[in-house]
Enzyme design. Sequence first.
Site, PDB file in Angstrom:
ATOM      1  N   PHE A  25      55.165 105.147   9.954  1.00 46.71           N
ATOM      2  CA  PHE A  25      56.115 104.239  11.420  1.00 46.71           C
ATOM      3  C   PHE A  25      56.423 105.121  12.361  1.00 46.71           C
ATOM      4  O   PHE A  25      57.158 106.241  12.231  1.00 46.71           O
ATOM      5  CB  PHE A  25      57.962 103.519  10.520  1.00 46.71           C
ATOM      6  CG  PHE A  25      57.173 102.535   9.416  1.00 46.71           C
ATOM      7  CD1 PHE A  25      57.171 101.460   9.318  1.00 46.71           C
ATOM      8  CD2 PHE A  25      56.876 103.285   8.259  1.00 46.71           C
ATOM      9  CE1 PHE A  25      56.845 100.842   9.022  1.00 46.71           C
ATOM     10  CE2 PHE A  25      56.348 102.765   7.408  1.00 46.71           C
ATOM     11  CZ  PHE A  25      56.774 101.107   7.198  1.00 46.71           C
ATOM     12  N   CYS A  31      61.980  96.334  24.183  1.00 46.58           N
ATOM     13  CA  CYS A  31      61.008  95.585  24.025  1.00 46.58           C
ATOM     14  C   CYS A  31      60.510  94.527  25.062  1.00 46.58           C
ATOM     15  O   CYS A  31      61.725  94.488  25.871  1.00 46.58           O
ATOM     16  CB  CYS A  31      61.996  94.878  22.464  1.00 46.58           C
ATOM     17  SG  CYS A  31      60.534  92.937  21.959  1.00 46.58           S
ATOM     18  N   CYS A  35      66.319  88.983  21.227  1.00 51.71           N
ATOM     19  CA  CYS A  35      66.781  88.352  20.161  1.00 51.71           C
ATOM     20  C   CYS A  35      67.833  88.842  19.917  1.00 51.71           C
ATOM     21  O   CYS A  35      68.706  89.942  19.204  1.00 51.71           O
ATOM     22  CB  CYS A  35      65.695  88.445  18.564  1.00 51.71           C
ATOM     23  SG  CYS A  35      63.968  88.060  19.684  1.00 51.71           S
ATOM     24  N   CYS A  38      68.132  90.409  16.673  1.00 48.72           N
ATOM     25  CA  CYS A  38      67.536  91.700  16.205  1.00 48.72           C
ATOM     26  C   CYS A  38      68.262  92.917  16.313  1.00 48.72           C
ATOM     27  O   CYS A  38      69.287  92.743  15.459  1.00 48.72           O
ATOM     28  CB  CYS A  38      66.916  92.153  17.770  1.00 48.72           C
ATOM     29  SG  CYS A  38      65.935  93.700  17.841  1.00 48.72           S
ATOM     30  N   ASP A  39      67.626  93.104  14.183  1.00 51.54           N
ATOM     31  CA  ASP A  39      68.187  94.803  13.698  1.00 51.54           C
ATOM     32  C   ASP A  39      67.718  95.598  14.011  1.00 51.54           C
ATOM     33  O   ASP A  39      67.813  96.274  13.489  1.00 51.54           O
ATOM     34  CB  ASP A  39      68.074  93.939  12.221  1.00 51.54           C
ATOM     35  CG  ASP A  39      66.906  93.693  11.661  1.00 51.54           C
ATOM     36  OD1 ASP A  39      66.104  94.342  12.301  1.00 51.54           O
ATOM     37  OD2 ASP A  39      66.729  93.215  10.799  1.00 51.54           O
ATOM     38  N   THR A  40      66.976  96.110  15.209  1.00 53.40           N
ATOM     39  CA  THR A  40      66.089  97.682  14.740  1.00 53.40           C
ATOM     40  C   THR A  40      66.479  98.604  16.549  1.00 53.40           C
ATOM     41  O   THR A  40      67.369  98.093  17.564  1.00 53.40           O
ATOM     42  CB  THR A  40      64.845  97.247  15.646  1.00 53.40           C
ATOM     43  OG1 THR A  40      64.448  97.063  15.953  1.00 53.40           O
ATOM     44  CG2 THR A  40      64.177  97.302  13.734  1.00 53.40           C
ATOM     45  N   GLU A  94      52.961  95.836  14.389  1.00 57.66           N
ATOM     46  CA  GLU A  94      53.738  94.983  14.096  1.00 57.66           C
ATOM     47  C   GLU A  94      54.574  94.294  15.236  1.00 57.66           C
ATOM     48  O   GLU A  94      55.200  95.084  16.288  1.00 57.66           O
ATOM     49  CB  GLU A  94      54.773  95.070  13.932  1.00 57.66           C
ATOM     50  CG  GLU A  94      54.984  95.772  11.871  1.00 57.66           C
ATOM     51  CD  GLU A  94      55.998  96.077  11.509  1.00 57.66           C
ATOM     52  OE1 GLU A  94      56.987  96.740  12.072  1.00 57.66           O
ATOM     53  OE2 GLU A  94      56.314  96.389   9.516  1.00 57.66           O
ATOM     54  N   HIS A 177      62.601  97.140   1.730  1.00 58.03           N
ATOM     55  CA  HIS A 177      63.084  98.427   1.660  1.00 58.03           C
ATOM     56  C   HIS A 177      64.877  99.289   1.695  1.00 58.03           C
ATOM     57  O   HIS A 177      65.070  99.872   1.434  1.00 58.03           O
ATOM     58  CB  HIS A 177      62.958  99.349   2.941  1.00 58.03           C
ATOM     59  CG  HIS A 177      62.447  98.519   4.010  1.00 58.03           C
ATOM     60  ND1 HIS A 177      62.187  97.314   4.105  1.00 58.03           N
ATOM     61  CD2 HIS A 177      63.780  98.720   5.330  1.00 58.03           C
ATOM     62  CE1 HIS A 177      62.869  97.073   5.537  1.00 58.03           C
ATOM     63  NE2 HIS A 177      63.268  97.104   6.114  1.00 58.03           N
TER      64      HIS A 177
HETATM   65  S1  SF4 Z   1      63.343  91.501  17.522  1.00 57.24           S
HETATM   66 FE1  SF4 Z   1      64.271  93.289  18.591  1.00 57.24          FE
HETATM   67  S2  SF4 Z   1      61.980  94.441  18.298  1.00 57.24           S
HETATM   68 FE2  SF4 Z   1      61.542  92.012  17.659  1.00 57.24          FE
HETATM   69  S3  SF4 Z   1      60.814  90.642  19.601  1.00 57.24           S
HETATM   70 FE3  SF4 Z   1      63.442  90.564  19.006  1.00 57.24          FE
HETATM   71  S4  SF4 Z   1      64.354  92.053  20.414  1.00 57.24           S
HETATM   72 FE4  SF4 Z   1      61.845  92.348  19.866  1.00 57.24          FE
END
Ligand code: SF4
Length: 183
Positions: A25, A31, A35, A38-40, A94, A177
Amino acid sequence: MKKKINEIFYSLQGEGCHTGTPAVFIRFSGCNLHCSFCDTQHEEGTPMTNEEIIKEACRYPARMVVLTGGEPALQIDKDLIDRLHREHRYICIETNGTTLLPPGIDWVTCSPKAESTVVIPRINELKVVYTGQDVETLREQLKADHYLLQPCSGQNISETVDYVMQHPHWRLSLQTHKFIGIR
Ligand code: SF4
């Protein structure tokens, strides 16, 4: 031009059609969307050249490389794709679909987000985070080879399972995962 890379790591693809496949990865930082679910953690990053990225990614034995983020489409270029292909890598991305992609990517996973417009012309898997929204209109609008619904951060699994069973043109995607405690 250097890319801002959050992390490069080796694991199994946990989601979507390639679930269970060993993959490297490459997480790009930043970004264009914000969102709420968003979990990253992707904001931190180190500047790296394409050469440095390839060198790090190709330390691992997997053929599959997943370009992820954040939103990788904001930074990737044809040179990076060509270099990965020269190393015989199978390239997946992705993306939220709001930015055009350089040519040559082998597998495109698009997760469209509310109130954003998908502009990419080719999608292999449309992976929608399900929160009870109208996903049928989305399916009609966006042509893809596979349609997957994924519970939102594991919160609404039974609701998503029910929906898929009632609408079998969708498939369930789980963040496996997280269930087995790997990244
Ligand atoms: S979930 Fe997070 S990484 Fe994905 S589009 Fe939304 S803000 Fe961007």
